[in-house]
Scaffold this motif. Structure first.
Motif, PDB file in Angstrom:
ATOM      1  N   HIS A 199      -4.329  -1.610  -3.848  1.00 17.65           N
ATOM      2  CA  HIS A 199      -5.348  -2.638  -4.022  1.00 17.65           C
ATOM      3  C   HIS A 199      -4.759  -4.054  -4.130  1.00 17.65           C
ATOM      4  O   HIS A 199      -5.504  -5.020  -4.269  1.00 17.65           O
ATOM      5  N   ALA A 200      -3.465  -4.135  -4.072  1.00 17.60           N
ATOM      6  CA  ALA A 200      -2.819  -5.450  -4.170  1.00 17.60           C
ATOM      7  C   ALA A 200      -2.890  -6.167  -2.822  1.00 17.60           C
ATOM      8  O   ALA A 200      -2.924  -5.535  -1.756  1.00 17.60           O
ATOM      9  N   MET A 245       0.690   0.406  -4.406  1.00 15.30           N
ATOM     10  CA  MET A 245      -0.125  -0.727  -4.851  1.00 15.30           C
ATOM     11  C   MET A 245      -1.209  -0.956  -3.800  1.00 15.30           C
ATOM     12  O   MET A 245      -1.263  -1.993  -3.136  1.00 15.30           O
ATOM     13  N   GLU A 254       5.605  -4.580 -10.764  1.00 16.13           N
ATOM     14  CA  GLU A 254       4.923  -5.068  -9.559  1.00 16.13           C
ATOM     15  C   GLU A 254       5.801  -6.050  -8.802  1.00 16.13           C
ATOM     16  O   GLU A 254       5.863  -6.017  -7.565  1.00 16.13           O
ATOM     17  N   THR A 263       0.834  -1.200   0.000  1.00 19.76           N
ATOM     18  CA  THR A 263       0.000   0.000   0.000  1.00 19.76           C
ATOM     19  C   THR A 263       0.868   1.249   0.000  1.00 19.76           C
ATOM     20  O   THR A 263       0.594   2.222  -0.714  1.00 19.76           O
ATOM     21  N   PRO A 290      -3.200  -8.743  -7.659  1.00 22.17           N
ATOM     22  CA  PRO A 290      -2.830  -7.343  -7.923  1.00 22.17           C
ATOM     23  C   PRO A 290      -3.976  -6.354  -7.759  1.00 22.17           C
ATOM     24  O   PRO A 290      -3.734  -5.167  -7.572  1.00 22.17           O
ATOM     25  N   HIS A 291      -5.233  -6.837  -7.842  1.00 20.82           N
ATOM     26  CA  HIS A 291      -6.357  -5.915  -7.661  1.00 20.82           C
ATOM     27  C   HIS A 291      -7.556  -6.701  -7.139  1.00 20.82           C
ATOM     28  O   HIS A 291      -7.604  -7.930  -7.240  1.00 20.82           O
TER      29      HIS A 291
END
Length: 568
Positions: A401-402, A399, A445, A395, A428-429
């Motif tokens: 939402h990962a 990232m 990523e 976060t 990843p989401h």
């Protein structure tokens, strides 16, 4: 921490010295300038693979020497002392060289050591993380090891109990396998031993008996010659008492000589001494003659006894040929019998032993299952904490939402580390299923996930120095700033050395090293410099805009440095 690194003949580096500082050290430079050789050199210092292709053409040998400040009471010093090395004013000198032919040499504290010693030393001093290290961390076994180290003390006791049960279970299984599958061979071995022991018992040899019998056979076989020689010698010394007249013999001649000297001995002391010596000789000859007479009477030809002796020796010789050793003695036969009797007792007890082992095997199987289940439970709890911690780091690395999920799956196959397969997966989401890292993450990523994992893992198992080789590859913008911020936070408690091409990361460094090639395409001693503030602004401007003197680039560089300074 790593205080200084001297590099010679490595890649494009002809000769260079890196003066490193505590905190966050960053290494930058143009593409191909040789900055990655910094990480390569540190890898060599701590037991990395020696690649002869890294030796600079024409150099013949690449050499890396590192000066490392260590804790005087730490484990690293103990390892150095065990290897016979010494500290240099509180610092450890490590040297590694690689020839163009591929031969590698390592020195620790002034003493030559195997490269494996450097690898062991690295566990206490440094964690090197490059692109290849990321690939290794993708392997299931590496992920399980990382989770176990993250679990820390909570895993120590159950792992120790499981390891003890696992090792004993393997020993018992191997013994059962041997006893049950080789029962026929063992029965044949027992029959052979039993036959040999019965044969030896029937003959009943005595220790040293073969030597005594050989001497007796020799005497009995030559009894007539021995008796004749003794009689002849006796007559020569004392004469034959049964003869009609006494011939001259040694005793009588000695007597005559003595009498002649005794008659005049008072006239000369020297002659008197000779007379005494003749008297002694006479006594000696008389004693020998008497003994010869007794010996001649004791020697008796006994064909029956000779036959008995020869037959007994033949029996013993047969045993020696079968069961004796290199010296061919009865003593060796008796030793074979002793060992064989012990082995036969062991073989005859196999049936009872098998039953005992089967019972122990069943008990161990239950215990192993229980210990493995405890390991799985501990790993499961650690996996949840690890997943949450890495997700929180992601976060912060843009990232939000990962989600990272660490799965612990019991396989049922017992191994030295339990029955669990550990895999780090990434969603990843939202809505995306968690997939293995190499399938669920793009290049950028993956770099951020790896950095998040390393930052979390570093908190669980800290080492004095961390080295990152372009762990920010494929990342830019806001994510790059966050990477710099996370590395700076990591550097609060450890030395961090980072090779990067991102100005957002470089801005957070406590010390900025620039690697530059000379006109001939090599890096010399003047090609690695520690930048002051003005130098950093110029280098960050180059990294941002490609132009060292761009006004916009310089403004942006100053803004990055100010932001980073405020963060620190």
């Amino acid at each position: 921490m790593v205080d200084e690194v001297r590099i010679q003949g490595l890649g494009v580096i002809d000769e260079a010295v890196l003066d490193l500082s505590p905190g966050f050290n960053v290494v930058t430079g143009e593409t191909g300038a040789g900055k990655t050789m910094v990480v390569t050199s540190l890898g060599l210092l701590f037991g990395g693979r020696a690649d002869p292709q890294r030796v600079r053409p024409g150099a013949g040998r690449a050499t890396v020497e590192g000066r490392i400040v260590v804790d005087p009471g730490g484990r690293a010093v103990e390892r150095v002392e065990e290897s016979g090395g010494e500290l240099d004013e509180g610092a450890l000198i490590v040297t590694r060289s690689v020839s163009a032919e591929g031969r590698s040499r390592a020195f620790l504290g002034g003493r030559s050591v195997p490269v494996s010693v450097l690898i062991t030393l690295a566990d206490d001093l440094v964690a090197v993380h490059g692109q290849s290290d990321q690939q290794r961390l993708l392997q299931a076994g590496r992920q399980r090891g990382a989770l176990d180290r993250y679990a820390g003390g909570s895993l120590t006791k159950p792992m120790r109990a499981y390891t003890k049960a696992y090792q004993r279970h393997r020993q018992v299984s191997a013994l059962l396998e041997e006893l049950t599958t080789r029962s026929r061979e063992r029965a044949q071995e027992a029959d052979v031993l039993r036959f040999g022991l019965e044969e030896i018992e029937k003959v009943d040899p005595k220790d040293g008996e073969d030597v005594d019998l050989a001497a007796e056979e020799e005497r009995l076989g030559h009894a007539d010659a021995l008796r004749g020689a003794a009689d002849t010698a006796h007559e020569a010394l004392l004469g034959d008492a049964a003869a009609a007249f006494e011939a001259a013999n040694v005793t009588s001649l000695l007597g005559q000589a003595r009498n002649a000297l005794e008659a005049v001995r008072e006239h000369d002391p020297d002659l008197a001494a000779l007379a005494d010596r003749l008297a002694e000789a006479g006594y000696l000859v008389t004693d020998v003659g008497t003994d010869l007479a007794s010996y001649a009477e004791s020697v008796d030809a006994d064909p029956a006894r000779l036959a008995v002796v020869q037959e007994r020796r033949a029996e013993l010789t047969s045993l020696v040929r079968k069961y004796g050793g290199a010296e061919g003695t009865v003593a060796e036969v008796l030793e074979w019998a002793r060992r064989s009797a012990a082995r036969l007792t062991e073989l005859d007890g196999d049936d009872g032993r098998i039953e005992e082992l089967r019972a122990e095997h069943a008990e161990l199987a239950e215990r192993l299952a229980a210990e493995a289940a405890e390991l799985t439970a501990v790993r499961g709890r650690a996996a949840e904490r690890f997943s949450d911690a890495v997700t929180a780091e992601l976060t912060a690395l843009a990232m939000p939402h990962a989600r990272v999920v660490v799965t612990v799956t019991p396989t049922g196959d017992y191994g030295p580390h339990g029955v669990d397969e550990v895999e780090v997966r990434l969603a990843p989401h939202p809505g995306a299923p968690p997939l293995p890292l190499h399938k669920g993450a793009s290049g950028g990523e993956l770099s951020r996930v790896m950095l998040a994992i390393e930052v979390v893992f570093a908190g669980a198992d800290p080492v004095p120095t961390f080295v990152f080789d372009e762990v920010d590859a494929g990342v830019g913008g806001k994510a790059a700033v966050e990477i710099g911020r996370r590395l700076a936070r990591l550097a609060r408690n450890a030395q961090v050395i980072v090779v990067t091409h991102l100005p957002q990361v470089a801005a957070f460094a406590d010390q900025h090293l620039l690697v530059e090639k000379s006109d001939d395409g090599t890096v010399t001693s003047s090609g690695v410099t520690a930048l002051d503030r003005e130098g950093r602004i110029r280098e960050l401007s180059r990294m941002l805009a490609g132009l060292e003197d761009s006004e916009l680039g310089r403004a942006h560089a100053e803004e990055l440095l100010a932001m980073a300074a405020e963060e620190r």
